[in-house]
Write an enzyme that holds these catalytic residues in place. Sequence first.
Site, PDB file in Angstrom:
ATOM      1  N   PHE A  31      38.922  44.140  22.587  1.00  0.00           N
ATOM      2  CA  PHE A  31      39.417  45.048  23.859  1.00  0.00           C
ATOM      3  C   PHE A  31      40.935  44.362  24.109  1.00  0.00           C
ATOM      4  CE2 PHE A  31      39.935  45.619  28.487  1.00  0.00           C
ATOM      5  CZ  PHE A  31      39.514  46.706  28.778  1.00  0.00           C
ATOM      6  N   SER A  39      46.656  41.195  35.460  1.00  0.00           N
ATOM      7  CA  SER A  39      45.928  41.669  36.544  1.00  0.00           C
ATOM      8  C   SER A  39      46.386  43.009  36.715  1.00  0.00           C
ATOM      9  CB  SER A  39      45.950  40.984  37.810  1.00  0.00           C
ATOM     10  OG  SER A  39      45.631  39.587  37.559  1.00  0.00           O
ATOM     11  N   GLN A  73      29.169  15.531  38.552  1.00  0.00           N
ATOM     12  CA  GLN A  73      29.340  14.595  39.413  1.00  0.00           C
ATOM     13  C   GLN A  73      27.992  13.757  39.255  1.00  0.00           C
ATOM     14  OE1 GLN A  73      32.131  13.982  40.960  1.00  0.00           O
ATOM     15  NE2 GLN A  73      31.559  12.299  42.488  1.00  0.00           N
ATOM     16  N   GLY A 119      29.640   9.006  34.804  1.00  0.00           N
ATOM     17  CA  GLY A 119      30.602   8.784  33.455  1.00  0.00           C
ATOM     18  C   GLY A 119      30.607   9.736  32.459  1.00  0.00           C
ATOM     19  N   GLU A 177      38.566  39.593  33.147  1.00  0.00           N
ATOM     20  CA  GLU A 177      37.940  40.772  33.601  1.00  0.00           C
ATOM     21  C   GLU A 177      37.861  40.851  35.093  1.00  0.00           C
ATOM     22  OE1 GLU A 177      34.286  41.927  31.510  1.00  0.00           O
ATOM     23  OE2 GLU A 177      34.876  40.597  29.869  1.00  0.00           O
TER      24      GLU A 177
HETATM   25  C1  LIG Z   1      39.689  33.215  27.954  1.00  0.00           C
HETATM   26  C2  LIG Z   1      40.075  34.600  28.000  1.00  0.00           C
HETATM   27  C3  LIG Z   1      39.897  35.671  27.260  1.00  0.00           C
HETATM   28  C4  LIG Z   1      40.488  36.974  27.522  1.00  0.00           C
HETATM   29  N1  LIG Z   1      40.269  38.263  26.659  1.00  0.00           N
HETATM   30  C5  LIG Z   1      40.808  39.227  26.886  1.00  0.00           C
HETATM   31  C6  LIG Z   1      40.550  40.286  26.211  1.00  0.00           C
HETATM   32  O1  LIG Z   1      39.771  40.206  25.226  1.00  0.00           O
HETATM   33  N2  LIG Z   1      41.335  41.359  26.391  1.00  0.00           N
HETATM   34  C7  LIG Z   1      42.002  41.546  27.340  1.00  0.00           C
HETATM   35  O2  LIG Z   1      42.915  42.645  27.566  1.00  0.00           O
HETATM   36  N3  LIG Z   1      42.602  40.470  28.123  1.00  0.00           N
HETATM   37  C8  LIG Z   1      41.985  39.095  27.875  1.00  0.00           C
HETATM   38  N4  LIG Z   1      42.203  38.300  28.612  1.00  0.00           N
HETATM   39  C9  LIG Z   1      43.163  38.244  29.795  1.00  0.00           C
HETATM   40  C10 LIG Z   1      42.741  38.291  31.034  1.00  0.00           C
HETATM   41  O3  LIG Z   1      42.257  39.743  31.509  1.00  0.00           O
HETATM   42  C11 LIG Z   1      43.960  38.006  32.108  1.00  0.00           C
HETATM   43  O4  LIG Z   1      44.363  36.591  32.050  1.00  0.00           O
HETATM   44  C12 LIG Z   1      43.819  38.352  33.504  1.00  0.00           C
HETATM   45  O5  LIG Z   1      43.522  39.695  33.641  1.00  0.00           O
HETATM   46  C13 LIG Z   1      44.787  38.052  34.573  1.00  0.00           C
HETATM   47  O6  LIG Z   1      45.827  38.065  33.922  1.00  0.00           O
HETATM   48  P1  LIG Z   1      47.195  37.102  33.877  1.00  0.00           P
HETATM   49  O7  LIG Z   1      46.714  36.077  33.093  1.00  0.00           O
HETATM   50  O8  LIG Z   1      48.334  37.900  33.240  1.00  0.00           O
HETATM   51  O9  LIG Z   1      47.339  36.716  35.133  1.00  0.00           O
HETATM   52  P2  LIG Z   1      48.190  37.324  36.289  1.00  0.00           P
HETATM   53  O10 LIG Z   1      47.743  38.674  36.588  1.00  0.00           O
HETATM   54  O11 LIG Z   1      49.634  37.137  36.418  1.00  0.00           O
HETATM   55  O12 LIG Z   1      47.461  36.610  37.679  1.00  0.00           O
HETATM   56  C14 LIG Z   1      47.801  35.253  37.892  1.00  0.00           C
HETATM   57  C15 LIG Z   1      46.890  34.791  39.113  1.00  0.00           C
HETATM   58  O13 LIG Z   1      47.256  35.390  40.077  1.00  0.00           O
HETATM   59  C16 LIG Z   1      46.189  35.595  41.018  1.00  0.00           C
HETATM   60  N5  LIG Z   1      46.271  37.179  41.441  1.00  0.00           N
HETATM   61  C17 LIG Z   1      46.275  38.245  40.440  1.00  0.00           C
HETATM   62  N6  LIG Z   1      46.153  39.513  41.055  1.00  0.00           N
HETATM   63  C18 LIG Z   1      46.190  39.052  42.330  1.00  0.00           C
HETATM   64  C19 LIG Z   1      45.852  39.868  43.450  1.00  0.00           C
HETATM   65  N7  LIG Z   1      45.878  41.112  43.368  1.00  0.00           N
HETATM   66  N8  LIG Z   1      46.014  39.409  44.769  1.00  0.00           N
HETATM   67  C20 LIG Z   1      46.027  37.813  45.049  1.00  0.00           C
HETATM   68  N9  LIG Z   1      46.174  36.996  43.724  1.00  0.00           N
HETATM   69  C21 LIG Z   1      46.157  37.770  42.560  1.00  0.00           C
HETATM   70  C22 LIG Z   1      44.879  35.197  40.209  1.00  0.00           C
HETATM   71  O14 LIG Z   1      44.698  34.121  40.762  1.00  0.00           O
HETATM   72  C23 LIG Z   1      45.518  35.045  38.910  1.00  0.00           C
HETATM   73  O15 LIG Z   1      44.810  34.165  38.097  1.00  0.00           O
HETATM   74  C24 LIG Z   1      41.550  36.994  28.437  1.00  0.00           C
HETATM   75  C25 LIG Z   1      41.877  35.833  29.282  1.00  0.00           C
HETATM   76  C26 LIG Z   1      41.365  34.668  29.135  1.00  0.00           C
HETATM   77  C27 LIG Z   1      41.740  33.504  29.923  1.00  0.00           C
END
Ligand SMILES: Cc1cc2nc3c(=O)[nH]c(=O)nc-3n(C[C@H](O)[C@H](O)[C@H](O)COP(=O)(O)OP(=O)(O)OC[C@H]3O[C@@H](n4cnc5c(N)ncnc54)[C@H](O)[C@@H]3O)c2cc1C
Length: 379
Positions: free
Chosen positions: A122, A131, A332, A336, A359
């Site tokens: 995906f 996000s 916790q 260790g 997600e």
């Molecule tokens: C292990 C892993 C697997 C993944 N697999 C997939 C995949 O298969 N396909 C895919 O398309 N994506 C995948 N992703 C990406 C994932 O969906 C994104 O990392 C996620 O949507 C967050 O986007 P970003 O990392 O760009 O963080 P950003 O969008 O930049 O957000 C950073 C942080 O800001 C905060 N934040 C974000 N929005 C808001 C809001 N509206 N209000 C307040 N705070 C907010 C949250 O704490 C967030 O973690 C994966 C990520 C990881 C870590």
Amino acid sequence: MTDLAWPFFEPRHRELADALRLWCADNLADRFADDLDSECRSLVRELGAAGFLKLCVANGDTRPDVRSLAIARETLAYHSALADFAFAMQGLGSGAISLFGTVEQKRAWLPRVASGEAIAAFAMTEPECGSDAANIATSAMRDGNEWVLVGEKTLISNGGIADFYVTFARTGEGEGARGLSAFIVPAELVSVEERIEVIAPHPLARLKYDNVRIPADAIVGEPGEGFRIGMETLNLFRVTVGAAALGFARRAQNEALAFAKSRRLGTATLADNAVTQEKLADMALANDASALLIYRAAWQQDIGGTDNRRAAAMAKLHATEAGSRVIDMAVQMHGGAGVTRGVKVEELYRDIRALRIYEGASEVQRQIIARDLLKGAQS
Ligand SMILES: Cc1cc2nc3c(=O)[nH]c(=O)nc-3n(C[C@H](O)[C@H](O)[C@H](O)COP(=O)(O)OP(=O)(O)OC[C@H]3O[C@@H](n4cnc5c(N)ncnc54)[C@H](O)[C@@H]3O)c2cc1C
């Protein structure tokens, strides 16, 4: 494990849980792999051969049963994060086809996903857009009987081992979310620019679409429907992320119980200590609350008829956040040993972390819940 006597379940759910528990005991115990990619491919093939991946895809017009997906993920995650990952991605990666694909698209891909012959992915996230999926920049332009895709995706699970990527790109029917579409892109047309290592290893990559040409009928749904397709796919699987977190947290609870009963603390055991008992009670409470939220949301989704976005968001939010705290308590309690590589709770501590981010991060789930409340929707 979840109490399968709850009214959310039918006999087929209990049969699934029994069959999967046996399969996990026979196939996942003491399994060691030094090559992540081939281990993932094997797990997909084995889960397909055992018939479990059929749960991940639509059967004709029937959507995947969310209670079955959640039971499968809770059970698999209890035993192995990688097995849960292999299972879950077959669903998420093919979800757009299950929900919105044509008869031909379903026929071409879903049986192969269900047998484990084709690995699904995906591809939504981009380096500048996670996000806020409405701001996707990857473009898809129509050129005669083809679409031409240009752009980059990152953090894509199964990146590097997938056979196809359901890819979200801007087709420009409207501003922001209204101008996106979804496409089925065979993996051989996409270049893997970088493999990304994360704290709980699984195949993950940054991908490049360099004038990738795909036939006009590779679009899923109508042009401009991509955002809705992406969100409905995520909504279908959101509850199951909570279920995976619950599997990890229940394993941590059981590891903590066993450790507390055997660890000597002076003349007694750790389990005789009142502070430890309080922690064990908090763990069980948190896990049971997660289970109730998860299976309520899954049941609501299966019976249909109501907008269950709030319930699904609550289930994911609570199970991933509370599950992280449960695992932290188990670490916790182990002292260790809890931070020693190879000890199960140390592994679980890393396994659960990303679930609060992908997600839909926890903050996004809170936003979904609050917006639903402010809209005046009844609980
Ligand atoms: C292990 C892993 C697997 C993944 N697999 C997939 C995949 O298969 N396909 C895919 O398309 N994506 C995948 N992703 C990406 C994932 O969906 C994104 O990392 C996620 O949507 C967050 O986007 P970003 O990392 O760009 O963080 P950003 O969008 O930049 O957000 C950073 C942080 O800001 C905060 N934040 C974000 N929005 C808001 C809001 N509206 N209000 C307040 N705070 C907010 C949250 O704490 C967030 O973690 C994966 C990520 C990881 C870590």
